[in-house]
Design a protein around this motif. Structure first.
Motif, PDB file in Angstrom:
ATOM      1  N   GLN A 180       1.334  -9.090  -6.954  1.00  0.00           N
ATOM      2  CA  GLN A 180       2.117  -8.053  -7.520  1.00  0.00           C
ATOM      3  C   GLN A 180       2.787  -7.057  -6.467  1.00  0.00           C
ATOM      4  OE1 GLN A 180       2.904  -7.275 -10.751  1.00  0.00           O
ATOM      5  NE2 GLN A 180       1.774  -9.274 -11.442  1.00  0.00           N
ATOM      6  N   ASP A 181       2.149  -6.933  -5.315  1.00  0.00           N
ATOM      7  CA  ASP A 181       2.804  -6.051  -4.236  1.00  0.00           C
ATOM      8  C   ASP A 181       3.808  -6.615  -3.605  1.00  0.00           C
ATOM      9  OD1 ASP A 181       2.092  -3.230  -4.014  1.00  0.00           O
ATOM     10  OD2 ASP A 181       1.195  -3.584  -2.260  1.00  0.00           O
TER      11      ASP A 181
ATOM     12  N   ARG B 287       6.885  -7.082  -6.166  1.00  0.00           N
ATOM     13  CA  ARG B 287       7.818  -5.858  -6.184  1.00  0.00           C
ATOM     14  C   ARG B 287       8.265  -5.615  -4.875  1.00  0.00           C
ATOM     15  NH1 ARG B 287       3.338  -2.981  -6.497  1.00  0.00           N
ATOM     16  NH2 ARG B 287       3.230  -3.418  -8.696  1.00  0.00           N
TER      17      ARG B 287
ATOM     18  N   GLU C 118      12.546  -5.472  -4.407  1.00  0.00           N
ATOM     19  CA  GLU C 118      13.369  -4.340  -3.798  1.00  0.00           C
ATOM     20  C   GLU C 118      14.407  -4.672  -2.654  1.00  0.00           C
ATOM     21  OE1 GLU C 118      10.056  -1.633  -2.771  1.00  0.00           O
ATOM     22  OE2 GLU C 118      10.003  -0.957  -5.017  1.00  0.00           O
TER      23      GLU C 118
END
Length: 409
Positions: A22-23, A26, A30
């Motif tokens: 998930q990190d 994400r 970005e």
């Protein structure tokens, strides 16, 4: 290049794998606009709508879903496909098939003319010889093949087939430590120049967590005093058993015994540990909390006397980084790779010796200055490498390989 990015969006119950993926995803969203490559996020069919609606998705990020899963294969078809793969036969169709069969993932790559792929988990790269980056978290089935979670039910053979097949052919293999690099070179003879060390990033949820009533959360979980903390799935290699023996030693003669908060999903070892706690006479001091929400996870780190992390698998792990960021001192197993990952910010012990764990807890108990020093060092180490750093290094690898990939159509 047109880059396929495989993202299988695991369940939160998968623990560190979920947090890591998930990190990275994400941060990828970005930062993707910083890259000149065109990305196709390749996901399961039922995720396409949600991913397509992600706010702020850069113009160079496209969502490409795999088709819905095929109906289950008959036994005969499974045998034929297995033999076809082993013998390298791909052209002759199975009975009632229209032509050569390819995987759902391969079909997307062909349709979108993908030139290179990247996956942040263990994904089978069987997609028509498209070059790829793969990630290796551990090779413990080679180092410690006796643990049931890497050996029973044919798991050893499954893991070995996967790594033998996909690691050796990868354009790049990502691992978190130099120890990981050595293991990949040793077991699979991958040239060092094709292995890149990108440390596990400190999970972003640990930085600037929202203010909550931690005391109330801890009371609701059954915590009534000082406690030690260990977030880990209930696998045998997580070594909860020796931690329970250590807790008995720690609390001998203590007027205020420590509680031990254990968080994680059961993978077959929980009943054994409950029985062990009863036999050691510490059942009332051990809290088996199961899977908890992220807010509770944060409160547990922030309130703990120490993270006691006796896992026997390396070469790196996420929970110590989470503890560092949230101000929790770390006592950890001295597995290969641990000192490289965590440097001097943790206390290292022999976690197969309960007395070694107990001695480290007493050391922090008797020396408050040392405990404060470990917390300060942890904060520094936690901020050395983030998901943004990780993703930018991946972009650099893609730029590097683009010069190679232009050599053929």
């Amino acid at each position: 290049m047109k880059v396929g990015f495989f993202f299988n969006d695991p369940s939160p119950h998968s623990g560190g794998v979920f947090t890591y993926q998930q990190d990275i995803f994400r941060s990828f969203l970005e930062l993707a606009a910083e890259s000149h490559h065109q990305f196709h996020v390749i996901c399961e069919h039922d995720k396409q709508e949600a991913f397509s609606a992600l706010p702020g998705r850069p113009s160079n990020v496209h969502i490409s879903a795999m088709t819905a899963p095929e109906p289950p294969l008959t036994t005969r078809r499974r045998v034929v496909r297995f033999l076809r793969r082993v013998l390298g036969i791909r052209s002759k169709p199975l009975p009632n098939e229209k032509g050569p069969q390819i995987s759902r993932a391969a079909a997307v790559l062909v349709d979108k003319e993908i030139e290179f792929t990247w996956s942040i988990g263990h994904y089978e790269h069987d997609a028509f010889d498209v070059p790829y980056i793969t990630t290796v978290f551990d090779l413990q089935h080679r180092l410690q093949p006796f643990f049931p979670e890497v050996s029973q039910g044919g798991l050893w053979d499954i893991r070995e087939e996967f790594f033998s097949r996909y690691v050796r052919r990868a354009a790049y293999v990502i691992t978190g430590t130099e120890e990981g690099r050595r293991e990949i070179e040793n077991f699979y003879r991958v040239p060092a120049k094709r292995i890149r060390v990108l440390p596990l990033p400190t999970p972003s949820f640990c930085f600037n967590p929202p203010e909550t009533d931690n005391a109330s959360r801890l009371r609701a979980l059954g915590i009534t005093g000082r406690y030690l903390y260990y977030p880990a799935q209930f696998w045998a290699h997580k070594n909860h058993a020796n931690l329970l023996h250590a807790l008995r030693l720690i609390n001998e003669g203590e007027s205020e015994p420590f509680q031990l908060a254990l968080v994680g999903s059961d993978h077959g070892n929980l009943d054994h540990l409950r029985s062990l706690a009863r036999s050691l006479g510490i059942e009332q001091q051990v809290l088996f909390l199961g899977f908890v929400a992220q807010e509770d996870l944060t409160a547990l780190y922030q309130g703990a006397f120490a993270l006691t992390y006796p896992s026997l698998f390396g070469p790196d792990n996420l929970p110590p980084l989470e503890a560092f960021a949230l101000g929790c001192p770390v006592i950890i197993s001295n597995y290969d790779g641990a000192r490289e990952q965590l440097e001097d910010a943790a206390l290292y012990v022999d976690t197969l010796a309960p007395e070694s764990i107990a001695a480290a807890v007493r050391q922090l108990l008797q020396n408050p200055d040392l405990r404060r020093e470990m917390i300060e060092k942890g904060h520094i180490r936690a901020r050395k490498w983030t998901a943004s750093d990780y993703v930018r290094q991946i972009f650099s690898i893609l730029d590097e390989f683009e010069m190679v990939r232009r050599c053929w159509r």
